[in-house]
Design a protein around this motif. Structure first.
Motif, PDB file in Angstrom:
ATOM      1  N   ASP A  20       0.811  -1.213   0.000  1.00  0.00           N
ATOM      2  CA  ASP A  20       0.000   0.000   0.000  1.00  0.00           C
ATOM      3  C   ASP A  20       0.846   1.266   0.000  1.00  0.00           C
ATOM      4  O   ASP A  20       0.322   2.375  -0.006  1.00  0.00           O
ATOM      5  CB  ASP A  20      -0.978   0.015   1.177  1.00  0.00           C
ATOM      6  CG  ASP A  20      -0.298  -0.187   2.523  1.00  0.00           C
ATOM      7  OD1 ASP A  20       0.946  -0.239   2.564  1.00  0.00           O
ATOM      8  OD2 ASP A  20      -1.010  -0.316   3.527  1.00  0.00           O
ATOM      9  N   GLY A  21       2.169   1.128   0.007  1.00  0.00           N
ATOM     10  CA  GLY A  21       3.058   2.292  -0.098  1.00  0.00           C
ATOM     11  C   GLY A  21       2.955   3.235   1.087  1.00  0.00           C
ATOM     12  O   GLY A  21       3.067   4.449   0.931  1.00  0.00           O
ATOM     13  N   MET A  22       2.780   2.709   2.271  1.00  0.00           N
ATOM     14  CA  MET A  22       2.620   3.547   3.452  1.00  0.00           C
ATOM     15  C   MET A  22       3.950   3.690   4.192  1.00  0.00           C
ATOM     16  O   MET A  22       4.989   3.348   3.692  1.00  0.00           O
ATOM     17  CB  MET A  22       1.557   2.941   4.373  1.00  0.00           C
ATOM     18  CG  MET A  22       0.199   2.768   3.700  1.00  0.00           C
ATOM     19  SD  MET A  22      -0.441   4.247   2.892  1.00  0.00           S
ATOM     20  CE  MET A  22      -1.117   5.074   4.295  1.00  0.00           C
ATOM     21  N   THR A  26       7.203   8.906   1.169  1.00  0.00           N
ATOM     22  CA  THR A  26       7.600  10.117   0.427  1.00  0.00           C
ATOM     23  C   THR A  26       8.627  10.937   1.212  1.00  0.00           C
ATOM     24  O   THR A  26       9.612  11.396   0.644  1.00  0.00           O
ATOM     25  CB  THR A  26       6.379  10.985   0.063  1.00  0.00           C
ATOM     26  OG1 THR A  26       5.662  11.316   1.247  1.00  0.00           O
ATOM     27  CG2 THR A  26       5.466  10.271  -0.913  1.00  0.00           C
ATOM     28  N   CYS A  53       6.360   2.360  -4.529  1.00  0.00           N
ATOM     29  CA  CYS A  53       5.274   2.954  -3.742  1.00  0.00           C
ATOM     30  C   CYS A  53       4.050   2.055  -3.622  1.00  0.00           C
ATOM     31  O   CYS A  53       3.051   2.461  -3.017  1.00  0.00           O
ATOM     32  CB  CYS A  53       4.856   4.281  -4.375  1.00  0.00           C
ATOM     33  SG  CYS A  53       6.176   5.505  -4.472  1.00  0.00           S
ATOM     34  N   SER A  55       0.570   0.490  -4.233  1.00  0.00           N
ATOM     35  CA  SER A  55      -0.652   1.039  -4.838  1.00  0.00           C
ATOM     36  C   SER A  55      -0.912   2.492  -4.442  1.00  0.00           C
ATOM     37  O   SER A  55      -1.977   3.030  -4.747  1.00  0.00           O
ATOM     38  CB  SER A  55      -1.851   0.165  -4.456  1.00  0.00           C
ATOM     39  OG  SER A  55      -2.003   0.140  -3.045  1.00  0.00           O
ATOM     40  N   ASN A  56       0.050   3.131  -3.793  1.00  0.00           N
ATOM     41  CA  ASN A  56      -0.103   4.520  -3.352  1.00  0.00           C
ATOM     42  C   ASN A  56       0.197   5.477  -4.514  1.00  0.00           C
ATOM     43  O   ASN A  56       1.315   5.938  -4.693  1.00  0.00           O
ATOM     44  CB  ASN A  56       0.824   4.783  -2.161  1.00  0.00           C
ATOM     45  CG  ASN A  56       0.590   6.135  -1.533  1.00  0.00           C
ATOM     46  OD1 ASN A  56       0.091   7.057  -2.166  1.00  0.00           O
ATOM     47  ND2 ASN A  56       0.964   6.254  -0.271  1.00  0.00           N
ATOM     48  N   LYS A  57      -0.829   5.766  -5.293  1.00  0.00           N
ATOM     49  CA  LYS A  57      -0.669   6.623  -6.482  1.00  0.00           C
ATOM     50  C   LYS A  57      -0.268   8.050  -6.114  1.00  0.00           C
ATOM     51  O   LYS A  57       0.459   8.712  -6.861  1.00  0.00           O
ATOM     52  CB  LYS A  57      -1.953   6.614  -7.314  1.00  0.00           C
ATOM     53  CG  LYS A  57      -2.194   5.285  -7.991  1.00  0.00           C
ATOM     54  CD  LYS A  57      -3.449   5.335  -8.845  1.00  0.00           C
ATOM     55  CE  LYS A  57      -3.568   4.161  -9.729  1.00  0.00           C
ATOM     56  NZ  LYS A  57      -4.131   2.996  -9.427  1.00  0.00           N
ATOM     57  N   ASP A  58      -0.740   8.542  -4.968  1.00  0.00           N
ATOM     58  CA  ASP A  58      -0.354   9.885  -4.530  1.00  0.00           C
ATOM     59  C   ASP A  58       1.154   9.959  -4.292  1.00  0.00           C
ATOM     60  O   ASP A  58       1.796  10.939  -4.664  1.00  0.00           O
ATOM     61  CB  ASP A  58      -1.097  10.289  -3.252  1.00  0.00           C
ATOM     62  CG  ASP A  58      -2.584  10.515  -3.485  1.00  0.00           C
ATOM     63  OD1 ASP A  58      -2.980  10.791  -4.641  1.00  0.00           O
ATOM     64  OD2 ASP A  58      -3.347  10.418  -2.500  1.00  0.00           O
ATOM     65  N   ALA A  59       1.716   8.915  -3.697  1.00  0.00           N
ATOM     66  CA  ALA A  59       3.167   8.883  -3.464  1.00  0.00           C
ATOM     67  C   ALA A  59       3.917   8.828  -4.789  1.00  0.00           C
ATOM     68  O   ALA A  59       4.926   9.525  -4.970  1.00  0.00           O
ATOM     69  CB  ALA A  59       3.544   7.696  -2.584  1.00  0.00           C
ATOM     70  N   GLY A  78       5.222   2.310  -9.023  1.00  0.00           N
ATOM     71  CA  GLY A  78       4.047   1.958  -8.243  1.00  0.00           C
ATOM     72  C   GLY A  78       4.196   0.507  -7.808  1.00  0.00           C
ATOM     73  O   GLY A  78       5.285   0.066  -7.454  1.00  0.00           O
TER      74      GLY A  78
END
Length: 191
Positions: A20-22, A26, A53, A55-59, A78
């Motif tokens: 989840d790219g948490m 960033t 990252c 599935s964290n598209k914002d990152a 991603g």
């Protein structure tokens, strides 16, 4: 492997934040990228950072918009299905203390900078990595960047940590567990 992934053949750190790219990926990536670029300016070397990252598209978007320095090559991805290849192409990894990632990293001989952990479930992985000699823990992006950059700058430290990671690795663990379970089932069927 670096050629296959279109990477430069220079000291490389892989930064991952789980599927989840948490985990502050960033902030960690920006801080580490700045530190490696600054080090490159003073030591004349170039560095490389690959950020996965999940599935964290914002990152992905945020890090893709960063103007990185001249002494660092940055790849932002991603979700990837070839994490094993990215690991084999890297010299160190920054990750949360997930057991699967730590197991894969040790098999690849990757020093691990652990950046976070889930209390209870992943907490015990931190002392395991530290006591095994192939990594450290800090939740502070500045300390993470200082530690990882010092590893990449020292071939001696990298060699010692890579050796410790390989020593801690258990590449046949899954097969061993399956054999143990089969043996238990076989033994129970005799009763």
């Amino acid at each position: 492997m670096r050629t296959k992934l279109n990477m430069e053949n220079i000291p490389t750190v892989l930064v991952v934040g789980g599927g989840d790219g948490m985990g502050g990926i960033t902030t960690i990536a920006k801080t580490l990228g700045t530190k490696l670029d600054t080090n490159g300016s003073s030591d004349g070397n170039r560095y490389q950072m690959v950020v996965v990252c999940g599935s964290n598209k914002d990152a992905v978007n945020e890090l893709s918009d960063v103007t990185w320095g001249n002494n660092i090559n940055v790849r932002v991805n991603g979700f990837v299905n070839n994490m094993d290849e990215w690991m084999r192409a890297s010299d160190a990894i920054v990750t949360k203390a997930g057991p699967g990632t730590i197991a894969e990293a040790s098999i690849c001989g990757l020093p691990c900078m652990l950046s976070s952990f889930l209390p209870g479930q992943e907490e015990g992985n931190v002392p395991y990595v530290e006591e095994s000699g192939f990594g450290s823990y800090s939740g502070n992006p500045e300390l993470i960047s200082q530690r990882v950059s010092s590893w990449l700058e020292s071939p001696k430290i990298m060699e010692e940590m890579q050796s410790a990671a390989l020593k801690a690795a258990r590449p046949t663990a899954t097969i061993d567990i399956a054999k143990d379970l089969a043996q238990i089932l076989f033994d129970d069927s005799k009763i």
